[in-house]
Design a protein around this motif. Structure first.
Motif, PDB file in Angstrom:
ATOM      1  N   THR A   6      -1.626  -5.079  -1.870  1.00  0.00           N
ATOM      2  CA  THR A   6      -1.657  -6.536  -1.884  1.00  0.00           C
ATOM      3  C   THR A   6      -1.648  -7.056  -0.443  1.00  0.00           C
ATOM      4  O   THR A   6      -1.358  -6.330   0.497  1.00  0.00           O
ATOM      5  CB  THR A   6      -0.456  -7.131  -2.640  1.00  0.00           C
ATOM      6  OG1 THR A   6       0.730  -6.977  -1.852  1.00  0.00           O
ATOM      7  CG2 THR A   6      -0.265  -6.456  -3.989  1.00  0.00           C
ATOM      8  N   ALA A  53      -6.599 -11.482  -5.999  1.00  0.00           N
ATOM      9  CA  ALA A  53      -5.252 -11.516  -6.554  1.00  0.00           C
ATOM     10  C   ALA A  53      -4.484 -12.642  -5.883  1.00  0.00           C
ATOM     11  O   ALA A  53      -4.523 -12.792  -4.666  1.00  0.00           O
ATOM     12  CB  ALA A  53      -4.532 -10.183  -6.326  1.00  0.00           C
ATOM     13  N   LEU A  61      -3.409 -11.119 -11.298  1.00  0.00           N
ATOM     14  CA  LEU A  61      -2.633  -9.931 -10.961  1.00  0.00           C
ATOM     15  C   LEU A  61      -2.815  -8.838 -12.001  1.00  0.00           C
ATOM     16  O   LEU A  61      -2.965  -7.660 -11.663  1.00  0.00           O
ATOM     17  CB  LEU A  61      -1.147 -10.296 -10.830  1.00  0.00           C
ATOM     18  CG  LEU A  61      -0.795 -11.265  -9.697  1.00  0.00           C
ATOM     19  CD1 LEU A  61       0.652 -11.718  -9.812  1.00  0.00           C
ATOM     20  CD2 LEU A  61      -1.044 -10.623  -8.335  1.00  0.00           C
ATOM     21  N   ALA A  64      -6.113  -7.334 -11.330  1.00  0.00           N
ATOM     22  CA  ALA A  64      -6.143  -6.614 -10.056  1.00  0.00           C
ATOM     23  C   ALA A  64      -5.408  -5.290 -10.119  1.00  0.00           C
ATOM     24  O   ALA A  64      -5.775  -4.330  -9.427  1.00  0.00           O
ATOM     25  CB  ALA A  64      -5.537  -7.498  -8.960  1.00  0.00           C
TER      26      ALA A  64
END
Length: 281
Positions: A6, A53, A61, A64
């Protein structure tokens, strides 16, 4: 199965991906996430999969994280909103069946009195409560917090509220390399790493800047409230100024001075203050 990272449009997330590639992780096993996928185009050109995301968008999310073996969870940057945002990440990771969550926390998160640490402590608890296997990378301060201020130091000196306390700051690149080491080493679940470089005081910082620039630079130590006022007068938003001053209070109390877990993960001595200043100059 893949390593999903992330915050790949930010400094740390991007450096983690670079470190993974340097370690020989195939590009097609890495997934780079960000709110603006266009900013990940250069990674896509290297063969890294990119996905959108947003910590405020649970649906993004869940999509992702599909197929993620390991989630490199870089903490959000919006202080005051992170517990809710991070809760979305943890829920989506659990629903996706992620095998391991590696979270970038803050030094001594479980005992720290820093205002900045509260959201990290809460996030660590969310991850524990989720039942997901985890690793906590408790990063101390970035050396860039100081080297980025070199022009101001040369003109006005170093000011703060850290007293004689010492901070174990390290470069973003070193923290990223340590994260990559964890992501590529088996049997990491349940480990908590306190990460930082060789500690130094603000007076030592000022002395090193003076030595390398040849200009007299000294350290002015102030009470927390006066340092906050100084930062606000310099144009720093009041809330952020209070957070920075509170961090200095924590430095004075030893809350950002940590062990040598970083050196152990790197297999070398972390970048020293003098080296970072030299590079920045």
């Amino acid at each position: 199965m893949s390593i999903v990272v992330t915050g790949a449009t930010g400094h740390l997330g991007r450096l983690i991906i670079s470190s993974l590639l340097d370690r020989g992780v195939p590009a097609d096993r890495i997934v780079a996430l960000g709110r603006d996928v266009d900013r990940l185009a250069d990674l896509a050109e290297r063969g890294v999969e990119t996905r959108r995301a947003d910590y405020d968008d649970p649906a993004s999310l869940r999509t992702a994280f599909a197929g993620a073996e390991t989630l490199m969870f870089v903490s959000g940057s919006e202080a005051g909103r992170r517990v809710a945002q991070h809760g979305n990440v943890v829920t989506a990771a659990r629903e996706a069946g992620v095998g391991l969550v590696v979270y970038t926390s803050i030094a001594k998160a479980d005992t720290s009195t820093l205002a900045l640490a509260a959201e990290h402590k809460a996030t660590e608890q969310l991850i524990r409560d989720s039942g997901l296997p985890y690793v906590f990378l408790r990063n101390s301060w970035y050396l860039e917090n100081y080297t980025g201020q070199l022009p101001a130091y040369r003109q006005h000196g170093v000011a703060g509220a850290a007293g004689d306390g010492r901070v174990s700051a390290a470069t973003r690149a070193d923290y990223a390399e340590a994260a990559a080491a964890v992501l590529t080493t088996p049997d990491q679940a349940g480990r908590v790493y306190e990460l930082g470089g060789a500690p130094f005081s603000m007076a030592e910082l000022a002395a090193e800047v003076s030595r390398q620039t040849g200009a007299p630079v000294s350290y002015l130590d102030l009470p927390v409230d006066k340092y906050t006022e100084l930062l606000v007068a310099a144009g720093v938003p009041e809330g952020y100024a209070a957070m920075l001053a509170d961090a200095d209070r924590g430095i004075a109390q030893g809350e950002l001075e940590v062990s040598d877990d970083l050196a152990g993960l790197l297999g070398r001595t972390p970048t020293a203050l003098a080296e970072a200043i030299r590079a920045a100059l």
